[in-house]
Design a protein around this motif. Structure first.
Motif, PDB file in Angstrom:
ATOM      1  N   SER A  27       0.758  -1.211   0.107  1.00 21.05           N
ATOM      2  CA  SER A  27      -0.005  -0.053  -0.067  1.00 21.05           C
ATOM      3  C   SER A  27       0.840   1.139   0.089  1.00 21.05           C
ATOM      4  CB  SER A  27      -0.845   0.014   1.136  1.00 21.05           C
ATOM      5  OG  SER A  27      -2.077  -0.915   1.081  1.00 21.05           O
TER       6      SER A  27
ATOM      7  N   ARG B 185       0.980   4.088  -2.856  1.00 22.79           N
ATOM      8  CA  ARG B 185       0.986   5.443  -2.466  1.00 22.79           C
ATOM      9  C   ARG B 185       2.104   6.102  -3.013  1.00 22.79           C
ATOM     10  NH1 ARG B 185      -3.002   8.237  -1.282  1.00 22.79           N
ATOM     11  NH2 ARG B 185      -3.732   6.623  -0.141  1.00 22.79           N
TER      12      ARG B 185
ATOM     13  N   TYR C 293       1.695   6.400  -6.875  1.00 21.51           N
ATOM     14  CA  TYR C 293       0.405   7.593  -7.236  1.00 21.51           C
ATOM     15  C   TYR C 293       1.037   8.808  -6.887  1.00 21.51           C
ATOM     16  CZ  TYR C 293      -3.779   9.885  -7.126  1.00 21.51           C
ATOM     17  OH  TYR C 293      -4.702  10.928  -7.478  1.00 21.51           O
ATOM     18  N   GLU C 294       1.511   9.325  -5.981  1.00 22.49           N
ATOM     19  CA  GLU C 294       2.123  10.630  -5.574  1.00 22.49           C
ATOM     20  C   GLU C 294       3.006  11.036  -6.715  1.00 22.49           C
ATOM     21  OE1 GLU C 294       3.312  10.580  -1.566  1.00 22.49           O
ATOM     22  OE2 GLU C 294       1.027  10.390  -1.006  1.00 22.49           O
TER      23      GLU C 294
ATOM     24  N   SER D  74       1.086  11.532  -9.744  1.00 19.49           N
ATOM     25  CA  SER D  74       0.449  12.867  -9.746  1.00 19.49           C
ATOM     26  C   SER D  74       1.166  14.002  -9.708  1.00 19.49           C
ATOM     27  CB  SER D  74      -0.262  12.613  -8.252  1.00 19.49           C
ATOM     28  OG  SER D  74      -1.023  14.068  -8.284  1.00 19.49           O
TER      29      SER D  74
ATOM     30  N   PHE E 230      -5.656   2.146 -10.488  1.00 17.98           N
ATOM     31  CA  PHE E 230      -6.063   2.547  -9.070  1.00 17.98           C
ATOM     32  C   PHE E 230      -7.533   2.523  -8.665  1.00 17.98           C
ATOM     33  CE2 PHE E 230      -1.439   4.026  -8.273  1.00 17.98           C
ATOM     34  CZ  PHE E 230      -1.055   2.765  -7.970  1.00 17.98           C
ATOM     35  N   THR E 231      -8.295   2.596  -9.544  1.00 17.57           N
ATOM     36  CA  THR E 231      -9.751   2.409  -9.233  1.00 17.57           C
ATOM     37  C   THR E 231     -10.154   1.084  -9.391  1.00 17.57           C
ATOM     38  OG1 THR E 231     -10.266   3.148 -11.609  1.00 17.57           O
ATOM     39  CG2 THR E 231     -10.224   4.687 -10.229  1.00 17.57           C
TER      40      THR E 231
ATOM     41  N   ALA F 238      -6.840  -1.682  -4.770  1.00 12.76           N
ATOM     42  CA  ALA F 238      -6.477  -0.206  -4.663  1.00 12.76           C
ATOM     43  C   ALA F 238      -7.728   0.672  -4.653  1.00 12.76           C
ATOM     44  CB  ALA F 238      -5.615  -0.052  -6.116  1.00 12.76           C
TER      45      ALA F 238
ATOM     46  N   PHE G 107      -7.379   5.028  -3.059  1.00 13.57           N
ATOM     47  CA  PHE G 107      -7.079   6.218  -3.804  1.00 13.57           C
ATOM     48  C   PHE G 107      -8.665   6.829  -4.144  1.00 13.57           C
ATOM     49  CE2 PHE G 107      -3.306   3.694  -4.446  1.00 13.57           C
ATOM     50  CZ  PHE G 107      -2.746   4.515  -3.938  1.00 13.57           C
ATOM     51  N   ARG G 108      -9.707   6.395  -3.855  1.00 10.24           N
ATOM     52  CA  ARG G 108     -10.860   6.640  -4.343  1.00 10.24           C
ATOM     53  C   ARG G 108     -10.945   8.208  -4.433  1.00 10.24           C
ATOM     54  NH1 ARG G 108     -15.789   3.817  -1.838  1.00 10.24           N
ATOM     55  NH2 ARG G 108     -14.162   2.451  -2.230  1.00 10.24           N
TER      56      ARG G 108
ATOM     57  N   GLU H 247      -8.623  10.616  -3.792  1.00  8.46           N
ATOM     58  CA  GLU H 247      -7.624  11.540  -4.312  1.00  8.46           C
ATOM     59  C   GLU H 247      -7.817  11.452  -6.044  1.00  8.46           C
ATOM     60  OE1 GLU H 247      -5.002   9.919  -0.956  1.00  8.46           O
ATOM     61  OE2 GLU H 247      -6.746   9.341  -2.111  1.00  8.46           O
ATOM     62  N   ILE H 248      -8.563  10.187  -6.456  1.00 10.52           N
ATOM     63  CA  ILE H 248      -8.533  10.206  -7.837  1.00 10.52           C
ATOM     64  C   ILE H 248      -9.773  10.962  -8.204  1.00 10.52           C
ATOM     65  CG2 ILE H 248      -9.297   8.675  -9.956  1.00 10.52           C
ATOM     66  CD1 ILE H 248      -7.328   6.573  -8.570  1.00 10.52           C
TER      67      ILE H 248
END
Length: 191
Positions: A51, A55, A58-59, A62, A106-107, A111, A115-116, A118-119
């Motif tokens: 996880s 993260r 994802y960061e 992003s 990530f949806t 995951a 990340f729900r 943030e996405i």
């Protein structure tokens, strides 16, 4: 002597792994091999395990997306120029349609809950940034919102189709249409 891996290198590799394998498909073995870290090193760098790795990926993605796609939409240059820079950023960020979208990755599966929020916020921010540019170009809010959402759907859908067809052509065609379709009926010109 083993090469010391930087945090930037590790997170870049994690982005590539999660794009390729998805969250559920990225096993610790795949993550270890792909990053060059031993399993024991994972918990030094990522105490929360997979996880935390997701993260970090994802960061990183992003930040890269913000720099390549969102930042060009800000500023005072003409709307057509800003939209074209966004398109150029999409092309670079998604490697001409060869890169899988982490929004998609990530949806799904394990995951999804990580990340729900943030996405949801990221997609809304992207849409709103396009809307602001289109309103400057003379569109009313409802039409700008509709075109913005259609653009995001086209980009994301093209990326899925590219993965399924193993061809980047759907993405290329979508990129070529974005600016003319967004600015249709406005006095703004494409760059």
């Amino acid at each position: 002597m083993a090469q010391r891996l930087t945090s930037r290198t590790i997170t870049g590799r994690l982005v590539d792994i999660f794009r390729r394998e998805g969250f559920d498909g990225a096993s610790l073995t795949i993550l270890a091999k792909g990053t060059g870290l031993g399993r024991a090193s994972f918990y030094h760098h990522f105490p929360g395990g997979k996880s935390d790795m997701a993260r970090a990926a994802y960061e990183r993605a992003s930040r890269d997306f913000t720099k390549a796609v969102l930042a060009p939409l800000a500023g005072s240059s003409p709307p057509g120029e800003r939209l074209q820079r966004m398109v150029n950023g999409l092309d670079a960020f998604y490697d001409g349609g060869r890169g899988t979208c982490l929004i998609d990755v990530f949806t799904l599966g394990g995951a999804r809950d990580l990340f729900r929020d943030e996405i949801t916020e990221a997609v809304a921010y992207w849409s709103d940034a396009i809307v602001r540019v289109l309103e400057e170009a003379g569109l009313d809010h409802a039409e700008a919102k509709s075109r913005s959402e259609s653009t995001i759907v086209a980009v994301e859908g093209a990326l899925v189709l590219c993965r399924a067809s193993q061809s980047s052509e759907p993405f290329r065609r979508v990129l070529e249409r974005i600016v003319p379709e967004l600015l249709e009926g406005t006095t703004a010109r494409a760059a």
